[in-house]
Design an enzyme around this catalytic site. Structure first.
Site, mmCIF file in Angstrom:
data_model
loop_
_atom_site.group_PDB
_atom_site.id
_atom_site.type_symbol
_atom_site.label_atom_id
_atom_site.label_comp_id
_atom_site.label_asym_id
_atom_site.label_seq_id
_atom_site.Cartn_x
_atom_site.Cartn_y
_atom_site.Cartn_z
ATOM 1 N N SER A 1 39.066 70.118 14.527
ATOM 2 C CA SER A 1 40.289 69.961 13.849
ATOM 3 C C SER A 1 40.221 70.808 12.758
ATOM 4 C CB SER A 1 40.196 68.453 13.326
ATOM 5 O OG SER A 1 41.308 68.196 12.184
ATOM 6 N N TYR B 1 36.817 60.711 9.374
ATOM 7 C CA TYR B 1 37.554 61.664 10.629
ATOM 8 C C TYR B 1 37.159 62.818 10.147
ATOM 9 C CZ TYR B 1 40.693 64.150 13.303
ATOM 10 O OH TYR B 1 41.513 65.129 14.008
#
Length: 257
Positions: free
Chosen positions: A148, A161
């Site tokens: 990401s 995350y």
């Protein structure tokens, strides 16, 4: 004779978390390039619906599905063994399964921290390791971990995350350090802000949406289709000397201030 380095005909690919969103798009892209695709998810009804939809496009014989928990070591080993026995030798793995949890760190429950790390990072280790057990003796295999922009960047309220995606970068490097000499290529794709069902609430947030458009040089959200080409490349012979890399697919977000 012209050779298409990106042709995946005859290759078997497993994409975790592929009943919708990014995983579904990547699975569809791999199938379009010729691969036989095994879909994965936990929701059996949604997974079967995804299988039926993709099979309608590429044929029943090119799409299989297996529901298993990617955070369960025993279930993962059984699933990979099933693929090897019932579908064929696994050549491509895309570790896509993941979750998000938005809470300020001071209010974050330890159980939620551990759930996100387990789903996003530990699962890639577990599925990657089981796949590698079969790929290494064959001297070939492609593992694509989904990272990401949070591999490089951080925002408030998404600490687990961010930590998990930073971990994906170094897990990719660790896999490369141990398995590249056996003929495997392990890399990661790092999507930017992608418009999916899971991010629809962010797209609908006018302030956040304007921030994304202003922060991204391409001045738009990414689409799941934007991820397909890089995934097919990393799954193909066209990337046979690419190893341990994180390819950012973010419209330029991570290179500007």
């Amino acid at each position: 004779m012209t050779v298409n380095m990106f042709d995946l005909t005859g290759k078997i690919a497993l994409v975790t978390g592929s009943s919708r969103g990014i995983g579904s798009a990547i699975a569809k892209g791999l199938a379009a390039a010729g691969a036989t695709v095994v879909l994965n998810g936990l929701d059996e009804a949604r997974l079967e619906a995804a299988r039926v939809a993709l099979a309608a496009e590429v044929g029943e014989d090119r799409v299989r599905a297996i529901a298993f928990d990617v955070t369960d070591a025993d279930a993962t080993a059984s699933a990979i063994n099933w693929i090897e026995a019932e579908v064929g030798p696994l050549a491509i793995l895309v570790n896509n399964a993941g979750v998000q949890h938005r809470v300020p760190m001071l209010d974050l429950d330890v159980a939620d921290w551990e759930r996100v790390l387990r789903t996003n990072l530990t699962s890639a280790f577990l599925v990657g390791r089981e796949a590698a057990r079969h790929m290494i003796p064959r001297g070939a295999g492609k593992i694509i971990n989904v990272a990401s922009v949070q591999t490089d960047l951080a925002r408030p309220t998404i600490a687990p995350y961010t930590a998990s995606k930073g971990g994906i970068r170094n897990l990719t490097r660790a896999m490369t350090a141990e398995w590249a000499s056996h003929g495997l290529q392990i890399n990661a794709i790092a999507p930017g802000y992608i418009h999916t069902e899971m991010t629809q609430n962010l797209v609908d947030d006018t302030v956040f949406n304007e921030w994304i458009l202003g922060r991204t040089p391409a001045h738009r959200w990414g689409t799941v289709e934007d991820l397909v080409g890089p995934a097919v490349w990393l799954a193909s012979a066209g990337s046979n000397f690419v190893n341990g890399q994180v390819v950012f697919i973010d419209g330029g977000m991570t290179v500007v201030v």
